[in-house]
Design a protein around this motif. Structure first.
Motif, PDB file in Angstrom:
ATOM      1  N   UNK A   1       6.896 -22.892  -7.079  1.00 61.27           N
ATOM      2  CA  UNK A   1       7.127 -21.858  -6.070  1.00 61.27           C
ATOM      3  C   UNK A   1       8.210 -22.289  -5.091  1.00 61.27           C
ATOM      4  N   UNK A   2       8.204 -23.560  -4.706  1.00 63.83           N
ATOM      5  CA  UNK A   2       9.167 -24.052  -3.710  1.00 63.83           C
ATOM      6  C   UNK A   2      10.560 -24.256  -4.275  1.00 63.83           C
ATOM      7  N   UNK A   3      10.695 -24.402  -5.582  1.00 59.22           N
ATOM      8  CA  UNK A   3      12.010 -24.680  -6.173  1.00 59.22           C
ATOM      9  C   UNK A   3      12.649 -23.465  -6.838  1.00 59.22           C
ATOM     10  N   UNK A   4      11.873 -22.448  -7.172  1.00 56.80           N
ATOM     11  CA  UNK A   4      12.450 -21.300  -7.854  1.00 56.80           C
ATOM     12  C   UNK A   4      13.187 -20.395  -6.873  1.00 56.80           C
ATOM     13  N   UNK A   5      14.194 -19.702  -7.351  1.00 56.14           N
ATOM     14  CA  UNK A   5      14.943 -18.760  -6.512  1.00 56.14           C
ATOM     15  C   UNK A   5      14.292 -17.387  -6.495  1.00 56.14           C
TER      16      UNK A   5
END
Length: 280
Positions: A95-99
Motif C-alpha cells: 500500500x505504501x509503495x504503490x502509486x
C-alpha cells in the motif's frame, strides 16, 4: 465484495499482523490525524454540493434531507468496504509503495479483468467532476446575481438555460489550480478553505437561529447537531494551523483577502456613479 470473500477465506494477516498491539512504533499525532482527514474527507465532499442547487430542486425541504439520508450511508458503506478490501488484500508495504492502490488490488485478484478497476475509477472521477461543474458554477452565478462578483457571471445561456459564463470561469480556475506541482498541497488548501467556509456557515446559522427565531425554517435540527459539527470543523481548522502553519496560514490569508474586496465592492454603498456603471 472481493475483500469480504477473501476475509471469509481466512486471509487476516494484513489486517491482524503479529505486531498489531506493539505500540513501540510512533503513534499518529493530533496534527497528523487532522491533515490525514483532509485527504480522506475530500473524497466525501459531495454531500455538501446539493445545497448549492436547492433553488433548482423540486420541494427542497423534502428532497434535500431525503437525498442526504440516502446518499451519505450508501457512499460511506461503499467507501469503507472498498478501503477494507485494500487492507485485507494488500500488505502495508504494498500500500505504501504503490502509486495506485485500487489498481494494485485489481491486478492481484482480478487477473485479466484488472482493467475494470481503472475504468471504474475513471467513471467515478467523471461523475465527481460533472457534479462539481454543475454545482460550483452556481456559486459564482449567485454571487454575481447578488452583486458580489462581476455581472457577466450572472448571465444565463439562452439556448441551454445554464449559467455558462460562471461554469467557464469555474473551468478556468480549475485549470489554473492544476499548475500546482503537488496534488496533496492542493487538496490541503482546498480542504482548509472548504471547512473554513462550512464552519463559518454553521456559525452564522446558529447566530441567525438565536437572533431571528421567528424566521421560517422548513428544515430543522436539534442544536446539538450543528454544535457538534462546528466543533469538528474547529478541530480541522485550528489544529492544522498549529501543525502546518505555512500551508494552512497561506490558505487562510487567501480566504481572508476577500474581506476588503467585499467591503469595497459590496458593502460600500456610496461608491462613485462611474464605479457603479462599471459593475453593472
Amino acid at each position: 465484495m472481493t475483500g469480504l470473500v477473501v476475509l471469509a477465506m481466512g486471509k487476516v494477516e494484513n489486517i491482524l499482523p503479529e505486531n498489531t498491539f506493539d505500540f513501540s512504533e510512533k503513534l499518529p499525532t493530533v496534527g497528523g490525524t487532522a491533515m490525514a482527514l483532509y485527504n480522506s474527507l475530500f473524497a466525501y465532499a459531495g454531500w455538501n454540493f446539493l445545497n448549492f442547487v436547492t433553488e433548482e430542486m423540486k420541494e427542497p425541504h423534502k428532497n434535500l434531507p431525503r437525498a442526504i439520508y440516502l446518499s451519505l450511508p450508501i457512499v460511506t458503506i461503499v467507501y469503507v468496504l472498498a478501503n477494507l478490501a485494500y487492507f485485507i488484500v494488500l500488505s502495508p508495504y504494498e500500500i505504501s509503495t504503490t502509486e495506485a492502490v485500487a489498481v494494485s488490488f485489481a491486478e492481484k485478484y482480478y487477473g485479466v479483468f484488472a482493467f475494470v478497476m481503472p475504468l471504474a475509477v475513471s467513471m467515478s472521477c467523471f461523475g465527481a467532476v460533472n457534479g462539481l461543474l454543475f454545482t460550483s458554477g452556481r456559486i459564482f452565478f449567485v454571487g454575481a446575481r447578488e452583486k458580489q462578483l462581476p455581472a457577466f457571471l450572472s448571465y444565463i445561456s439562452v439556448k441551454r438555460k445554464t449559467p455558462m459564463p460562471a461554469m467557464v470561469f469555474t473551468c478556468l480556475l480549475s485549470l489554473l489550480m492544476l499548475l500546482s506541482d503537488s496534488i496533496w498541497t492542493l487538496v490541503d488548501y482546498i480542504s482548509f478553505a472548504q471547512w473554513f467556509s462550512v464552519g463559518a456557515s454553521i456559525l452564522a446559522m446558529l447566530y441567525l437561529r438565536r437572533k431571528h427565531p421567528e424566521w421560517p425554517r422548513p428544515i430543522r435540527f436539534h442544536w446539538i447537531v450543528p454544535v457538534t459539527f462546528l466543533l469538528f470543523c474547529f478541530y480541522l481548522l485550528v489544529v492544522p494551523l498549529y501543525t502546518e502553519p505555512k500551508g494552512t496560514g497561506l490558505c487562510l490569508l487567501m480566504v481572508l483577502s476577500g474581506i476588503p474586496v467585499y467591503y469595497v465592492c459590496v458593502a460600500w454603498k456610496s461608491k462613485p456613479a462611474a464605479f457603479e456603471r462599471q459593475q453593472d
